[in-house]
Design an enzyme around this catalytic site. Sequence first.
Site, PDB file in Angstrom:
ATOM      1  N   VAL A  35       0.864  -1.179   0.000  1.00 29.41           N
ATOM      2  CA  VAL A  35       0.000   0.000   0.000  1.00 29.41           C
ATOM      3  C   VAL A  35       0.900   1.228   0.000  1.00 29.41           C
ATOM      4  O   VAL A  35       2.095   1.141   0.290  1.00 29.41           O
ATOM      5  CB  VAL A  35      -0.956   0.042   1.206  1.00 29.41           C
ATOM      6  CG1 VAL A  35      -1.974  -1.078   1.131  1.00 29.41           C
ATOM      7  CG2 VAL A  35      -0.187  -0.008   2.521  1.00 29.41           C
ATOM      8  N   SER A  36       0.313   2.385  -0.304  1.00 29.84           N
ATOM      9  CA  SER A  36       1.113   3.587  -0.494  1.00 29.84           C
ATOM     10  C   SER A  36       1.425   4.352   0.794  1.00 29.84           C
ATOM     11  O   SER A  36       2.448   5.022   0.884  1.00 29.84           O
ATOM     12  CB  SER A  36       0.412   4.537  -1.474  1.00 29.84           C
ATOM     13  OG  SER A  36       0.369   3.970  -2.766  1.00 29.84           O
ATOM     14  N   SER A  37       0.538   4.283   1.795  1.00 31.08           N
ATOM     15  CA  SER A  37       0.731   5.124   2.975  1.00 31.08           C
ATOM     16  C   SER A  37       0.255   4.436   4.248  1.00 31.08           C
ATOM     17  O   SER A  37      -0.437   3.412   4.203  1.00 31.08           O
ATOM     18  CB  SER A  37      -0.017   6.454   2.797  1.00 31.08           C
ATOM     19  OG  SER A  37      -1.401   6.206   2.612  1.00 31.08           O
TER      20      SER A  37
ATOM     21  N   GLN B 131      -3.357   3.374   5.052  1.00 32.48           N
ATOM     22  CA  GLN B 131      -3.926   2.250   4.307  1.00 32.48           C
ATOM     23  C   GLN B 131      -3.511   0.906   4.908  1.00 32.48           C
ATOM     24  O   GLN B 131      -3.581  -0.131   4.243  1.00 32.48           O
ATOM     25  CB  GLN B 131      -3.481   2.308   2.838  1.00 32.48           C
ATOM     26  CG  GLN B 131      -4.041   3.493   2.074  1.00 32.48           C
ATOM     27  CD  GLN B 131      -3.487   3.550   0.657  1.00 32.48           C
ATOM     28  OE1 GLN B 131      -2.287   3.650   0.441  1.00 32.48           O
ATOM     29  NE2 GLN B 131      -4.372   3.453  -0.314  1.00 32.48           N
TER      30      GLN B 131
ATOM     31  N   ASP C 166      -4.326   5.633  -4.664  1.00 35.15           N
ATOM     32  CA  ASP C 166      -2.881   5.455  -4.759  1.00 35.15           C
ATOM     33  C   ASP C 166      -2.279   6.354  -5.828  1.00 35.15           C
ATOM     34  O   ASP C 166      -1.201   6.924  -5.654  1.00 35.15           O
ATOM     35  CB  ASP C 166      -2.543   3.998  -5.082  1.00 35.15           C
ATOM     36  CG  ASP C 166      -2.587   3.119  -3.849  1.00 35.15           C
ATOM     37  OD1 ASP C 166      -2.711   3.689  -2.749  1.00 35.15           O
ATOM     38  OD2 ASP C 166      -2.493   1.898  -3.987  1.00 35.15           O
TER      39      ASP C 166
END
Length: 210
Positions: free
Chosen positions: A69-71, A74, A169
């Site tokens: 996941v990006s961050s 999440q 994303d």
Amino acid sequence: MSRKLVSIQEAAQFIGVAAQTLRRWEREGRLVPDERTPGGRRRYDLSRLRPEQFRTADVARRTVAYARVSSHDQKDDLERQKQVLELYCARHGWTFEVIADLGTGMNYPKKGLKRLLDVIIDGQIGRLVITHKDRLLRFGAELVFALCEAKGVEVVILNQGEDTTFEEDLAKDVLKIITVFSARLYGSRSRKNQKLLDGVRQAVEVAQSC
């Protein structure tokens, strides 16, 4: 008895591998298409395909499932990805491990991705499983797939459709790119830089709300 001929994508999905794996198997003489269309497209007889036939070929090499996941906000989605991957691998009876990353798909130097590439290059795994293509990388996933093909690693993508977190994303990745380039142009603390970033954020928020 009539045969049901299917495309390479349908055959790959039925067996549980990537289409590129079927192309490699054809080159190796392991699974040759039953027919080809006048246009040269492969067609497979679904009645003679047995997934269990193809699950022991790489028994000495384990399966690796990759989630990302990006961050940090999440993390719940990361856990869901891991659970889906674990369930899928366990259901197929594979010996596996899950490698997870938390970071943008635009960023190559991630600990998990580096480890994944290392084990692929070293020939330690026989199968890579991901939920969506973009979970691997936003751009450049095809290079990893090409490396997998060269190393004889099957790639299994559970969902060929659009990732449910794609827009979120992508928005984060766009903001990251703008942040880096605007900092180089104007300086990380400049008023111009902050004004530009604020404008981009507002545009992204408006796009996401539509």
